[in-house]
Design an enzyme around this catalytic site. Structure first.
Site, mmCIF file in Angstrom:
data_model
loop_
_atom_site.group_PDB
_atom_site.id
_atom_site.type_symbol
_atom_site.label_atom_id
_atom_site.label_comp_id
_atom_site.label_asym_id
_atom_site.label_seq_id
_atom_site.Cartn_x
_atom_site.Cartn_y
_atom_site.Cartn_z
ATOM 1 N N LYS A 183 65.138 28.164 111.301
ATOM 2 C CA LYS A 183 64.207 26.981 111.759
ATOM 3 C C LYS A 183 64.930 25.598 110.858
ATOM 4 O O LYS A 183 64.652 25.442 109.604
ATOM 5 C CB LYS A 183 62.949 27.401 110.899
ATOM 6 C CG LYS A 183 61.783 26.766 111.386
ATOM 7 C CD LYS A 183 61.816 25.531 111.410
ATOM 8 C CE LYS A 183 61.005 24.718 110.267
ATOM 9 N NZ LYS A 183 61.198 23.202 110.178
ATOM 10 N N GLU A 258 67.511 28.133 97.535
ATOM 11 C CA GLU A 258 68.318 27.246 97.034
ATOM 12 C C GLU A 258 67.615 25.901 97.013
ATOM 13 O O GLU A 258 67.290 25.189 98.058
ATOM 14 C CB GLU A 258 69.598 26.956 98.076
ATOM 15 C CG GLU A 258 70.446 28.073 98.224
ATOM 16 C CD GLU A 258 71.261 28.426 96.954
ATOM 17 O OE1 GLU A 258 71.490 27.527 96.195
ATOM 18 O OE2 GLU A 258 71.717 29.633 96.650
ATOM 19 N N CYS A 292 71.281 17.855 96.660
ATOM 20 C CA CYS A 292 70.406 18.799 95.839
ATOM 21 C C CYS A 292 70.995 18.483 94.409
ATOM 22 O O CYS A 292 70.468 18.428 93.207
ATOM 23 C CB CYS A 292 70.469 20.258 96.207
ATOM 24 S SG CYS A 292 72.090 20.613 96.652
ATOM 25 N N GLU A 391 62.474 14.974 90.733
ATOM 26 C CA GLU A 391 63.694 14.708 91.973
ATOM 27 C C GLU A 391 63.241 13.761 92.748
ATOM 28 O O GLU A 391 62.312 13.826 93.591
ATOM 29 C CB GLU A 391 63.942 16.062 92.484
ATOM 30 C CG GLU A 391 65.240 15.999 93.478
ATOM 31 C CD GLU A 391 65.441 17.019 94.260
ATOM 32 O OE1 GLU A 391 64.374 17.650 94.723
ATOM 33 O OE2 GLU A 391 66.509 17.531 94.385
HETATM 34 P P1 NAD Z 1 61.480 20.758 102.278
HETATM 35 O O1 NAD Z 1 61.126 21.609 101.088
HETATM 36 O O2 NAD Z 1 60.690 19.680 102.414
HETATM 37 O O3 NAD Z 1 61.781 21.299 103.702
HETATM 38 C C1 NAD Z 1 62.601 22.286 103.703
HETATM 39 C C2 NAD Z 1 62.490 22.998 105.002
HETATM 40 O O4 NAD Z 1 61.534 24.113 104.683
HETATM 41 C C3 NAD Z 1 62.263 22.682 106.447
HETATM 42 O O5 NAD Z 1 63.149 23.078 107.275
HETATM 43 C C4 NAD Z 1 60.772 22.580 106.270
HETATM 44 O O6 NAD Z 1 60.289 22.220 107.724
HETATM 45 C C5 NAD Z 1 60.618 23.680 105.861
HETATM 46 N N1 NAD Z 1 59.140 23.891 105.330
HETATM 47 C C6 NAD Z 1 58.250 23.137 105.062
HETATM 48 N N2 NAD Z 1 57.352 23.610 104.535
HETATM 49 C C7 NAD Z 1 57.292 24.912 104.633
HETATM 50 C C8 NAD Z 1 56.482 26.098 104.680
HETATM 51 N N3 NAD Z 1 55.119 25.986 104.097
HETATM 52 N N4 NAD Z 1 56.981 27.319 104.975
HETATM 53 C C9 NAD Z 1 58.204 27.457 105.239
HETATM 54 N N5 NAD Z 1 58.963 26.436 105.437
HETATM 55 C C10 NAD Z 1 58.604 25.277 105.207
HETATM 56 O O7 NAD Z 1 62.873 19.959 101.710
HETATM 57 P P2 NAD Z 1 63.640 18.653 102.609
HETATM 58 O O8 NAD Z 1 62.719 17.473 101.907
HETATM 59 O O9 NAD Z 1 63.873 18.986 103.919
HETATM 60 O O10 NAD Z 1 64.951 18.753 101.752
HETATM 61 C C11 NAD Z 1 65.198 18.197 100.589
HETATM 62 C C12 NAD Z 1 65.051 19.260 99.239
HETATM 63 O O11 NAD Z 1 65.987 20.379 99.414
HETATM 64 C C13 NAD Z 1 65.565 18.645 97.953
HETATM 65 O O12 NAD Z 1 64.607 19.164 96.968
HETATM 66 C C14 NAD Z 1 66.763 19.283 97.590
HETATM 67 O O13 NAD Z 1 67.150 19.341 96.179
HETATM 68 C C15 NAD Z 1 66.776 20.589 98.251
HETATM 69 N N6 NAD Z 1 68.252 20.867 98.730
HETATM 70 C C16 NAD Z 1 68.775 22.093 97.772
HETATM 71 C C17 NAD Z 1 70.154 22.307 98.303
HETATM 72 C C18 NAD Z 1 70.644 23.596 97.311
HETATM 73 O O14 NAD Z 1 71.706 24.071 97.572
HETATM 74 N N7 NAD Z 1 69.982 23.941 96.106
HETATM 75 C C19 NAD Z 1 70.918 21.887 99.414
HETATM 76 C C20 NAD Z 1 70.170 20.835 99.967
HETATM 77 C C21 NAD Z 1 68.821 20.596 99.666
#
Ligand code: NAD
Length: 501
Positions: A183, A258, A292, A391
């Site tokens: 997804k 992650e 991240c 963040e």
């Molecule tokens: P997000 O949590 O908003 O979304 C991530 C994914 O989850 C998307 O595909 C989104 O559609 C999905 N999602 C949203 N709500 C959901 C739910 N209720 N159930 C299941 N899936 C759901 O994150 P974002 O804004 O896309 O990405 C930024 C974040 O990702 C930052 O916090 C960043 O630090 C983190 N990140 C972490 C790593 C790592 O390796 N630790 C790497 C990249 C990004």
């Protein structure tokens, strides 16, 4: 079918999901727009998958799971290598799609896509080398473990590195015999769909790899909650990660998380200040701070703070912010209007909590409608303030001064996050002693973060559980089966020697 991508017009027509080896609209027929963050204009309408679409994808992945598990590892590896070759062949198109959808400037997107085959090759090589162990037990018995795939695995991906993050979890999952349902993030679905096309061309059996596009609260939540999903790799914010972990817990899925970070870049008094400034700028400006591991807390030793800040502002003056497709751009836009509003609201919070040292506005000459912000630095920041603790996910750094290691370690560890740290200096004993005391999943000394398929990546505390990359990632995509065979006549029921239970 191929994704109809016109790179010059910056348009994609007829984007469809990839389920069971075929291209499909959402069952309900709904679609949603995805925009070019450089201009704010729509580049494609993407299917808005819902729980019925997730059911179709999971059913396909479940149907072929056993066949894929028992496909020879060497054959799975061959398919991953064929896929790596396809990615190389289509690298330019993939990079342009990624740049258009996510806001990576083109040269960076080309670098990222160019590296993707490394992940596919790494896990292709691991496929026939991963195994269990034999165990010495009392008596004339052979006791050993088998590492088995989980079955159907879900991969919920964020928008900051859409293709890399998809590949870094799907490559080990596939290599180790799992099937996948991906997804992508709603802001950045396009490279996943192009990648699916290459998966098919490479010859993977139908159903082994599927992509359901859609919103997180709909398709994402339905996927995490699906009882036939045995493993979930979620990469995204800590807040959403908690929801996904709860959804997975309801059907006892294995969950790899992650999550977010608020990572320190630490400048020791003996650091080469030009190098320290370069690492700091990479740390919080790389991909416009949407990383991240972004080093958004700059811990600078009080003895060198003045000189460091002078060099920092001079270096930031040279950072070219603009359209990702323009020659010389070093920092593109934020991904979306939502992210633009979020980052700007934190800049306002910063102005009330600390002193604005650099930036804080919109860079001159950037395209109308695009989501551009200047690199922004605050000084005089208190470690308990919101800009030092939360963040932001934009190019906004807080400078925090330190004098002793004890004070430094206490401040760095005073965070709900524990993802990563960069340390800059010359005294190796001092650097390593500090590194040992930091509550983080990764430390880089005298360098900026570099993601590689062979080194484990993941967080402590609320930055996550489990590890991606490196051989440590094997545990996220396998489960252990213990097998024992007794080589003597079966003992009598009353003979408990060596068998307390
Ligand atoms: P997000 O949590 O908003 O979304 C991530 C994914 O989850 C998307 O595909 C989104 O559609 C999905 N999602 C949203 N709500 C959901 C739910 N209720 N159930 C299941 N899936 C759901 O994150 P974002 O804004 O896309 O990405 C930024 C974040 O990702 C930052 O916090 C960043 O630090 C983190 N990140 C972490 C790593 C790592 O390796 N630790 C790497 C990249 C990004």
């Amino acid at each position: 079918m191929t994704l109809a991508f016109d790179a010059t017009a910056r348009k994609v027509d007829d984007a469809r999901m990839f389920i069971d080896g075929g291209w499909t609209a959402a069952g309900a027929g709904a679609r949603f727009p995805t925009v070019d963050p450089n201009t704010g204009t729509t580049i494609a309408e993407v299917p808005r998958g819902d729980s019925a679409d997730v059911d179709r994808a999971v059913a396909a992945a479940k149907r072929v799971a056993v066949e894929w598990q028992f496909t020879d590892a060497i054959a799975r590896a061959g398919l991953l290598r064929a896929l790596a070759a396809k990615v190389t062949e289509h690298a330019d198109e993939l990079a342009r799609l990624e740049a258009l959808d996510s806001g990576h400037y083109l040269a960076k997107a080309q670098e990222l896509v160019g590296a993707i085959p490394l992940w596919l090759d790494y896990w292709a090589s691991a496929a026939d080398k991963v195994g269990g162990r034999t165990i010495e037990v009392p008596g004339n018995k052979l006791s050993f473990t088998i590492l088995e795939p989980l079955g159907v695995t879900a991969h919920i991906v964020p928008w900051n590195y859409p293709l890399l993050i998809l590949v870094r979890s799907c490559a080990p999952a596939l290599a180790l015999g799992n099937t996948c349902v991906v997804k992508p993030a709603e802001d950045t679905s396009l490279s996943a769909l192009k990648f699916a096309e290459l998966v098919k061309e490479a010859g993977f059996p139908d159903g082994v790899f599927n992509v359901v596009t859609g919103y997180g609260g709909e398709a994402g939540a339905a996927l995490a909650a699906h009882p036939d999903v045995a493993g979930i790799t979620f990469t995204g914010s800590t807040e959403t990660g908690k929801q996904v972990a709860k959804l997975g817990a309801d059907h006892i899925a294995q969950v790899n998380l992650e999550l977010g970070g608020k990572s320190p870049t630490i400048v020791f008094p003996d650091a080469d200040l030009d190098e320290a400034v370069e690492a700091a700028v990479q740390g919080f400006c790389s991909h416009t701070g949407q990383v991240c591991v972004a080093g958004t807390r700059l811990f600078v030793h009080a003895d060198v703070e003045k000189d460091f800040l002078a060099k920092l502002s001079a270096r930031l003056e040279q950072t070219q912010v603009g359209d990702g497709f323009a020659e010389g751009t070093q920092m593109g836009p934020l991904v979306s209007q939502k992210q633009f509003d979020r980052v700007n609201s934190y800049i306002e919070i910063g102005k009330s909590e600390a002193t604005l040292f650099y930036g804080g506005g919109r860079p001159e000459g950037t395209p109308e409608g695009g989501y551009f912000v200047q690199p922004t630095v605050f000084t005089g920041v208190d470690n308990s303030s919101r800009i030092a603790q939360e963040e932001i996910f934009g190019p906004v750094a807080s400078v925090l001064s330190w004098s002793t290691e004890d004070e430094l370690v206490e401040k760095v560890n005073d965070s709900i996050y524990g993802l990563f740290a960069v340390l800059l200096g010359k005294d190796v004993t001092r650097l390593l002693s500090t590194a040992r005391r930091l509550q983080v999943g990764g430390v880089m000394i005298n360098d900026w973060f570099g993601e590689l398929p062979m080194t484990p990546h993941g967080g402590h505390k609320q930055s996550g559980t489990g590890r991606e990359e490196g051989l440590e990632a094997i545990h996220g995509y396998t489960q252990v089966k213990h097998v024992a065979i007794n080589l003597d006549p079966l003992r009598a029921a009353t003979d408990w020697a060596g068998a307390p239970l």
